[in-house]
Design a protein around this motif. Structure first.
Motif, PDB file in Angstrom:
ATOM      1  N   LEU A 163     -49.916  10.742 -11.192  1.00 38.86           N
ATOM      2  CA  LEU A 163     -49.975  12.141 -10.778  1.00 38.86           C
ATOM      3  C   LEU A 163     -48.845  12.920 -11.432  1.00 38.86           C
ATOM      4  O   LEU A 163     -47.708  12.463 -11.446  1.00 38.86           O
ATOM      5  N   ARG A 164     -49.167  14.085 -11.966  1.00 36.26           N
ATOM      6  CA  ARG A 164     -48.159  14.972 -12.560  1.00 36.26           C
ATOM      7  C   ARG A 164     -48.142  16.291 -11.801  1.00 36.26           C
ATOM      8  O   ARG A 164     -49.197  16.852 -11.497  1.00 36.26           O
ATOM      9  N   LEU A 165     -46.938  16.783 -11.515  1.00 36.76           N
ATOM     10  CA  LEU A 165     -46.775  18.068 -10.850  1.00 36.76           C
ATOM     11  C   LEU A 165     -45.935  18.995 -11.717  1.00 36.76           C
ATOM     12  O   LEU A 165     -44.997  18.548 -12.378  1.00 36.76           O
ATOM     13  N   LYS A 166     -46.271  20.265 -11.687  1.00 33.07           N
ATOM     14  CA  LYS A 166     -45.487  21.281 -12.401  1.00 33.07           C
ATOM     15  C   LYS A 166     -45.341  22.482 -11.478  1.00 33.07           C
ATOM     16  O   LYS A 166     -46.335  23.088 -11.082  1.00 33.07           O
ATOM     17  N   GLU A 167     -44.102  22.811 -11.161  1.00 27.97           N
ATOM     18  CA  GLU A 167     -43.806  23.965 -10.320  1.00 27.97           C
ATOM     19  C   GLU A 167     -42.968  24.934 -11.147  1.00 27.97           C
ATOM     20  O   GLU A 167     -41.942  24.542 -11.698  1.00 27.97           O
ATOM     21  N   SER A 168     -43.402  26.169 -11.238  1.00 30.01           N
ATOM     22  CA  SER A 168     -42.707  27.109 -12.117  1.00 30.01           C
ATOM     23  C   SER A 168     -42.666  28.512 -11.527  1.00 30.01           C
ATOM     24  O   SER A 168     -43.510  28.892 -10.716  1.00 30.01           O
ATOM     25  N   ALA A 169     -41.672  29.261 -11.943  1.00 38.39           N
ATOM     26  CA  ALA A 169     -41.537  30.668 -11.583  1.00 38.39           C
ATOM     27  C   ALA A 169     -41.020  31.403 -12.805  1.00 38.39           C
ATOM     28  O   ALA A 169     -40.048  30.974 -13.436  1.00 38.39           O
ATOM     29  N   THR A 170     -41.664  32.501 -13.154  1.00 39.12           N
ATOM     30  CA  THR A 170     -41.287  33.253 -14.343  1.00 39.12           C
ATOM     31  C   THR A 170     -41.171  34.739 -14.013  1.00 39.12           C
ATOM     32  O   THR A 170     -41.836  35.244 -13.110  1.00 39.12           O
ATOM     33  N   PHE A 171     -40.335  35.420 -14.765  1.00 37.54           N
ATOM     34  CA  PHE A 171     -40.255  36.881 -14.667  1.00 37.54           C
ATOM     35  C   PHE A 171     -39.715  37.427 -15.977  1.00 37.54           C
ATOM     36  O   PHE A 171     -39.140  36.701 -16.789  1.00 37.54           O
ATOM     37  N   LYS A 172     -39.932  38.720 -16.185  1.00 39.68           N
ATOM     38  CA  LYS A 172     -39.520  39.344 -17.439  1.00 39.68           C
ATOM     39  C   LYS A 172     -38.661  40.563 -17.158  1.00 39.68           C
ATOM     40  O   LYS A 172     -38.866  41.276 -16.175  1.00 39.68           O
ATOM     41  N   VAL A 173     -37.689  40.773 -18.028  1.00 40.10           N
ATOM     42  CA  VAL A 173     -36.836  41.960 -17.981  1.00 40.10           C
ATOM     43  C   VAL A 173     -36.947  42.662 -19.329  1.00 40.10           C
ATOM     44  O   VAL A 173     -36.816  42.030 -20.374  1.00 40.10           O
ATOM     45  N   THR A 174     -37.201  43.952 -19.308  1.00 41.86           N
ATOM     46  CA  THR A 174     -37.215  44.714 -20.557  1.00 41.86           C
ATOM     47  C   THR A 174     -36.154  45.810 -20.481  1.00 41.86           C
ATOM     48  O   THR A 174     -35.995  46.464 -19.453  1.00 41.86           O
ATOM     49  N   ALA A 175     -35.431  45.974 -21.549  1.00 39.11           N
ATOM     50  CA  ALA A 175     -34.361  46.973 -21.623  1.00 39.11           C
ATOM     51  C   ALA A 175     -34.575  47.821 -22.880  1.00 39.11           C
ATOM     52  O   ALA A 175     -34.852  47.285 -23.956  1.00 39.11           O
ATOM     53  N   SER A 176     -34.436  49.117 -22.734  1.00 33.92           N
ATOM     54  CA  SER A 176     -34.592  49.996 -23.891  1.00 33.92           C
ATOM     55  C   SER A 176     -33.552  51.102 -23.838  1.00 33.92           C
ATOM     56  O   SER A 176     -33.077  51.486 -22.770  1.00 33.92           O
ATOM     57  N   ALA A 177     -33.190  51.563 -25.012  1.00 25.08           N
ATOM     58  CA  ALA A 177     -32.198  52.638 -25.117  1.00 25.08           C
ATOM     59  C   ALA A 177     -32.480  53.446 -26.373  1.00 25.08           C
ATOM     60  O   ALA A 177     -33.043  52.940 -27.346  1.00 25.08           O
ATOM     61  N   SER A 178     -32.100  54.700 -26.336  1.00 20.53           N
ATOM     62  CA  SER A 178     -32.273  55.546 -27.524  1.00 20.53           C
ATOM     63  C   SER A 178     -31.044  56.421 -27.697  1.00 20.53           C
ATOM     64  O   SER A 178     -30.401  56.827 -26.731  1.00 20.53           O
ATOM     65  N   PHE A 179     -30.729  56.680 -28.970  1.00 22.67           N
ATOM     66  CA  PHE A 179     -29.563  57.515 -29.275  1.00 22.67           C
ATOM     67  C   PHE A 179     -29.749  58.120 -30.660  1.00 22.67           C
ATOM     68  O   PHE A 179     -30.099  57.409 -31.617  1.00 22.67           O
TER      69      PHE A 179
END
Length: 202
Positions: A163-179
């Motif tokens: 038996l194989r188990l996989k437990e995962s949690a993911t999230f994303k962060v996006t950052a932007s800037a202009s000058f």
């Protein structure tokens, strides 16, 4: 001669039946079994940036993890499960499970009982110190966070003895800037995961 042919035919059918039974291992038949599993816990994030409209590459960073971890999972006939002896986690936790073919999916009663989910929230909170949007020095900036996506799945090998188990949690962060008419952006994809495998308790 007839006896020999008959014996060969019966042997062939028996072999085929045995092979078919092995290949037909089904997760849905796991009720009332206990499995001892070992594995590892890992955290990583990948980031890619675009500076002034030009790609600046992509890189994955792996944080220190843990190996030689263990847990026991008990499958019950009523399609519930209980995890005990978790050397990584917050203690025992339980929920419901489903089986389709050799694939499994788990639904924890409370995701906050999951160490993986909790850790993903910790990492997300640490990065949220830069959250929000605004302007400074003639430029603007903006940070966005995606909700944590949690998954707990498993699978049996064709013989049904691993038996194989996989437990995962993911999230994303996006950052932007202009000058001054130029824009920069970066995307960070976090992954908190553990993978275990093992056999049925004797």
């Amino acid at each position: 001669m007839m006896k020999k042919i008959l014996w060969v035919g019966i042997s062939t059918v028996a072999f085929a039946f045995s092979g078919g039974a092995t290949a037909a291992a089904k997760a849905s038949k796991l009720g009332d079994t206990t499995w001892n599993l070992t594995g590892a816990y890992n955290v990583s994030y990948a980031f890619s940036c675009n500076v002034g409209g030009q790609g600046a590459g992509r890189k994955r960073i792996k944080l220190p993890g843990q190996a030689n971890l263990s847990l026991n999972v008990q499958f019950n006939p009523d399609k519930t499960f209980t995890v005990t002896g978790d050397t990584l986690g917050l203690g025992a936790f339980a929920g419901d499970w489903k089986g389709k073919g050799r694939k499994l999916s788990f639904m924890i009663d409370d995701q906050n009982d999951s160490y993986i989910f909790q850790q993903s929230k910790v990492f997300q909170e640490e990065t949220k110190q830069l959250s929000g949007s605004g302007s400074a020095g003639g430029g603007t900036y903006n940070y966005k966070f995606s909700p944590v996506k949690y998954a707990f799945v498993g699978s049996l090998n064709p013989k049904g003895n691993m038996l194989r188990l996989k437990e995962s949690a993911t999230f994303k962060v996006t950052a932007s800037a202009s000058f001054a008419g130029r824009s920069n952006s970066c995307s960070y994809s976090w992954s908190v995961m553990r993978e275990y495998s093992g056999g049925q308790a004797q």
